[in-house]
Scaffold this active site. Structure first.
Site, PDB file in Angstrom:
ATOM      1  N   LYS A 286      20.647  24.757  15.645  1.00 44.38           N
ATOM      2  CA  LYS A 286      20.510  24.295  14.270  1.00 44.38           C
ATOM      3  C   LYS A 286      19.161  24.768  13.733  1.00 44.38           C
ATOM      4  CE  LYS A 286      23.498  20.223  14.454  1.00 44.38           C
ATOM      5  NZ  LYS A 286      24.519  20.705  13.515  1.00 44.38           N
ATOM      6  N   ARG A 361      34.448  19.196  18.253  1.00 46.83           N
ATOM      7  CA  ARG A 361      35.889  19.442  18.405  1.00 46.83           C
ATOM      8  C   ARG A 361      36.209  19.894  19.822  1.00 46.83           C
ATOM      9  NH1 ARG A 361      35.659  23.730  13.589  1.00 46.83           N
ATOM     10  NH2 ARG A 361      34.147  22.161  12.949  1.00 46.83           N
TER      11      ARG A 361
END
Ligand code: BES
Ligand code: ZN
Ligand code: ZN
Length: 512
Positions: A286, A361
């Site tokens: 990030k 996910r």
């Protein structure tokens, strides 16, 4: 060390009358319709005010308090036996989203209580927000949520004393008997509080093992059965996806399954939660690093589901319930998974990793297929802080819901959300979006082919590949798990969003 930090002790009850309570603050909640040009319009309010020595009428006559939504005014209470101060709080006009607004009034009262360092608080009034037991219960949740604070880990003696000083709220003279609802609300509030303590805990404290151990103890105390699978077991079981994400962390992954199985259950539901105790993004780091701030909240789904099941068990709802939490950490080191890796999931399906930051996910693929294949619930509800795109779509104002394989589940979730004042909004699950994650060298890719397009729905379409066609609702709580800006939630910190929703969904499914 698995002890939770201390929170201020709170008691909330209903009492018959205001008399002789000697409260630090007497809170009077009233609506705009209770006043007419500075006069008290409502005879009940007049009666109440006579017990308060006319303080309400005196404040109202000044006309700077018109009972507008969340406005307030304070004065001395002329009747010492009743209390020291009278605080008026405005309920506004007839408004929508009553449960959330009742909670908001509770948050407001808690803020004032902290300001005055009050220990004993009477709450009364003629507002419609006090007219039903359900709304009073929501207000009490707001009180608890408003008193909550994640304590400084290095408290001064003075701050510790303040934290340990209890605060007692009593709802006085309610027309609707609220005792039973207040007792139930206490159970819910306890679960929300534990949820928030785990959410707010820093990631070097709230490791997967810490969250698992805290919740195992809570769950066992509530009479639930608890299974915790560590790294070695998960590898044996074939959790290739979750273990790949966990690879870069020194903190061992933990897969937690709690079960509440009452003998009178006809239906079953599993609540599954994303439990990233920290999400750095992994090698798809990030950047800028400011995007890593707040990623301790990436375990909110796990905290929500485990605490929800504890509450459901204590409330003895007649439905079998599983709480499933996939806890791990997305870090960078020599053992971390890479962009390009192909992972074999518990279901047997393969995933090509195209972005290590779309890790939720991946972890959930194993958790969902284990749930569907091994636990075999009638319905699966899953909470995750899955996508930044969810915040682009709904801000910090509501959760997106994506429902699959059922005609009725979306409605059930929406109704439950409305009942408890936790906003949800249905999002698209169009087939074309699913095409976007079809793989070439693996069954699915973990990001869509069209970067940035319908990102939240892409995540949902990926997840639904792992539920074995069971009725399934994915709830993306990226915007509301923390920093919730909607009515009835504390700002900036954790929200506990989802606990009430889960309980209400369980209630609805149990009645089906
Ligand atoms: N945990 C994040 C999602 C998130 C972002 C939650 C901001 C709360 C606030 C998730 O793991 C993530 O990084 N998702 C990526 C997916 C993308 C790479 C397809 C995102 O949203 O950018
Ligand atoms: Zn991520
Ligand atoms: Zn994440």
């Amino acid at each position: 060390m698995t002890a939770l930090p201390p929170v201020k002790p709170v008691t909330i009850q209903a009492t018959q009358t205001l008399a002789n309570q000697a409260a630090d603050i007497v809170v009077v909640v009233l609506d705009e319709t209770d006043l007419d040009h500075g006069k008290l319009k409502n005879s009940d309010l007049n009666n109440l005010d006579s017990q308060l020595g006319g303080a309400v009428a005196a404040l109202a006559a000044l006309k700077d308090f018109e009972a507008k939504w969340l406005s307030s005014a304070v004065t001395l209470c002329p009747v010492a036996a009743v209390g020291k101060r009278v605080l008026l709080v405005g309920g506004g006009k007839k408004v929508d989203e009553k449960p959330a607004r009742a909670r908001q009034i509770g948050l407001k009262i808690a803020e004032e209580v902290a300001r005055f360092k009050a220990g004993k608080v009477s709450i009364c009034g003629t507002s419609t927000f006090l007219s039903t037991a359900e709304l009073v219960a929501q207000m009490s949740l707001g009180l608890r949520m408003g008193v909550y604070k994640y304590p400084n880990s290095n408290l001064s003696a003075e701050a510790r004393k303040e934290l340990e000083t209890p605060v007692a709220f009593s709802f006085s003279g309610l027309s609707a008997g609220a005792d039973a609802q207040l007792k139930q609300a206490t159970v819910v509030a306890d679960s929300i509080e534990t949820c928030r303590l785990l959410q707010d805990a820093p990631p070097n404290v709230a490791t997967p093992a810490y969250v698992a151990n805290v919740m195992a103890e809570k769950a066992r105390t509530a009479g639930l059965s608890v299974q915790i699978y560590g790294a070695e077991k998960l590898r044996q079981m074939g959790f290739g996806a979750m273990m790949a994400v966990a690879g870069g962390s020194a903190n061992e992954a933990q897969f937690v399954v709690v079960e509440y199985a009452p003998t009178n259950a006809k239906k079953s539901v599993a609540f599954v939660g994303k439990g990233l105790t920290m999400d750095t993004g992994g090698y798809s780091l990030k950047t800028p690093s400011t995007h890593q701030v707040g990623m301790k909240y990436d375990m909110s789904g796990a905290a929500v589901v485990l605490n929800s099941v504890v509450a459901i068990a204590k409330l003895q709802l007649p439905i079998r319930v599983f709480g499933v939490a996939a806890l791990c950490e997305n870090m960078v080191d020599a053992h971390a998974y890479r962009v390009g890796d192909v992972l074999t999931t518990y279901s047997g399906k393969t995933i090509e990793v195209l972005n290590t930051d779309a890790e939720g996910r991946i972890v959930l693929s194993d958790a969902l297929s284990y749930t569907a294949k091994d636990l075999k619930p009638d319905t699966i509800i899953e909470y995750s802080t899955l996508t930044g795109a969810m915040i682009s779509a709904l801000g910090h104002l509501g959760a997106g819901i994506f429902s699959f394989n059922s005609e009725s589940l979306e409605k059930t979730v929406m109704n439950a959300a409305q009942q408890v004042g936790e906003r949800v909004w249905p999002m698209p699950t169009w087939d074309e979006i699913g095409e976007d994650v079809k793989g070439t060298i693996a069954d699915v890719n973990n990001i869509g082919a069209t970067a940035g397009a319908a990102g939240s729905s892409v995540g949902a379409m990926f997840l639904k590949e792992f539920v074995e066609n069971k009725p399934y609702c994915h709830v993306d709580i990226a915007g509301v798990a923390n920093g919730n800006m909607s009515v009835g939630f504390p700002r900036k910190i954790s929200s506990g969003y989802g606990v009430q929703l889960s309980i209400e969904i369980a209630r609805a499914l149990s009645a089906n």
